[in-house]
Design a protein around this motif. Structure first.
Motif, short mmCIF file in Angstrom:
data_model
loop_
_atom_site.label_atom_id
_atom_site.label_comp_id
_atom_site.label_asym_id
_atom_site.label_seq_id
_atom_site.Cartn_x
_atom_site.Cartn_y
_atom_site.Cartn_z
N ALA A 100 77.38 21.37 30.48
CA ALA A 100 78.33 20.68 31.35
C ALA A 100 77.65 19.72 32.31
CB ALA A 100 79.14 21.70 32.14
N PRO A 110 88.56 22.66 37.51
CA PRO A 110 87.53 23.35 38.30
C PRO A 110 87.89 24.79 38.64
CG PRO A 110 88.77 21.84 39.68
CD PRO A 110 89.23 21.60 38.28
N TYR A 133 88.19 19.96 31.88
CA TYR A 133 87.62 21.21 32.39
C TYR A 133 88.03 21.39 33.85
CZ TYR A 133 84.95 20.64 28.14
OH TYR A 133 84.60 20.45 26.82
N ARG A 157 78.49 18.98 37.78
CA ARG A 157 79.25 20.18 37.43
C ARG A 157 78.39 21.11 36.58
NH1 ARG A 157 85.36 19.49 35.97
NH2 ARG A 157 85.19 21.67 36.61
N GLU A 198 81.54 26.88 36.39
CA GLU A 198 82.80 26.44 36.99
C GLU A 198 83.48 25.36 36.15
OE1 GLU A 198 83.39 23.29 38.27
OE2 GLU A 198 81.37 22.54 37.87
N ALA A 199 82.88 25.00 35.04
CA ALA A 199 83.44 23.92 34.22
C ALA A 199 83.58 24.33 32.75
CB ALA A 199 82.56 22.67 34.34
N ILE A 229 79.40 16.16 31.34
CA ILE A 229 80.54 15.75 32.17
C ILE A 229 80.06 14.70 33.18
CG2 ILE A 229 82.31 16.49 33.79
CD1 ILE A 229 82.29 19.23 32.50
N THR A 254 88.23 25.30 29.55
CA THR A 254 88.68 24.10 28.86
C THR A 254 90.18 24.08 28.63
OG1 THR A 254 88.33 22.79 26.85
CG2 THR A 254 88.26 25.16 26.61
N THR A 285 82.56 13.83 37.97
CA THR A 285 82.41 15.14 38.61
C THR A 285 83.57 15.49 39.54
OG1 THR A 285 81.17 14.24 40.49
CG2 THR A 285 79.91 14.90 38.52
#
Length: 269
Positions: free
Chosen positions: A147, A247, A245, A161, A165-166, A151, A169, A154
């Motif tokens: 992640a 949070p 994703y 991230r 915490e990500a 990603i 999905t 952010t």
């Protein structure tokens, strides 16, 4: 609050173990929630709620002695090529978690049943038949270990991230687009709608919820955060590859969600 969350999830795990045959006699899940998972829940999730910049994993490994070894084992498994995918198996997994949670909520005084598209998958009623809420349930056991590299946007954080915490999905595309109007219509009636994730990862475990409008707002800010590679099983049925994703650190806990249901029940009684 954290003690209530941990006790409730332990109760859910114990319930699943005691009712394994009734949930699914041919498809077993081996749930656990050890002192290590309690520590992860506290230091990775609870102590990081609503922060501007989540704690880096390297710092968490210093706080939780067993976490380094847990990441090594998880990386060896989850970072191996996993391009083959069987939709039928995924459906079975989803049905197991759905039935387990449905049965558990029944012990708390709620009736949960299926609802057809474009409604959310599940509707929650009290014993008198009053509609209290709707939700979509997703199960997640595969962490998004890359992640922090994959990603790029952010939001809502000011820093990178991380998988812890990500990883919750959610597919974007036709289903989300098709449901959004119906969900917004339901919410105008004062009935809450949530996306709920059963996170059964190697570190954090729990039930987490986010109001549908917050999920849609998140999507409006970020668009698709990731396009996963096509997998063999995608050709069995149409599968969305666009992902967001939401949070985890902004989500409602299981005990908080049950408090919301209780508030709705009291309101309608």
């Amino acid at each position: 609050m954290i003690s209530k969350d941990i006790s409730l999830y332990k109760e859910l795990v114990a319930f699943c173990k005691s009712n394994m045959q009734e949930i699914e006699s041919k498809f077993e899940r081996h749930l656990e929630f050890t002192p290590f998972h309690e520590e992860c829940y506290e230091k990775m999730f609870f102590n990081n709620r609503h922060v501007g910049a989540p704690t880096p994993v390297k710092d968490l490994k210093e706080q939780i002695p067993e976490l380094t070894e847990a990441y090594k084992k998880a990386s060896a498994y989850y970072l191996n090529p996993r391009n083959k995918y069987k939709k039928g198996y995924d459906i079975q997994l989803g049905q197991w978690y759905e039935k387990a949670l449905t049965m558990f909520l029944n012990t708390k005084g709620y009736e949960v049943s299926k609802k057809g598209f474009p409604y959310p998958d599940l509707i929650v009623k009290d014993k008198a038949g009053n509609t209290l809420a709707y939700f979509e349930l997703k199960f997640i056991e595969s962490p998004f270990l890359l992640a922090n590299r994959k990603i790029q946007n952010t939001y809502p954080y000011k820093s990178t991230r991380y998988d812890y915490e990500a990883s919750l999905t959610l597919d974007t595309g036709e289903k989300m687009e098709g449901q959004r109007g119906k969900i917004e219509e339901i919410e105008t009636q004062g009935i809450p709608v949530h996306f709920i994730w059963w996170f059964d990862c190697f570190h954090i475990k729990g039930i987490f919820a986010m109001p549908a409008q917050e999920v849609f707002d998140f999507y409006d800010h970020v668009g698709n955060l990731h396009e996963r590679k096509t997998r063999e099983g995608d050709f069995e049925t149409h599968q969305e590859t666009g992902k967001i994703y939401p949070p985890l650190l902004e989500m409602t806990t299981f005990s908080e969600y049950l408090e919301l249901l209780e508030t709705m029940k009291q309101k309608l009684s």
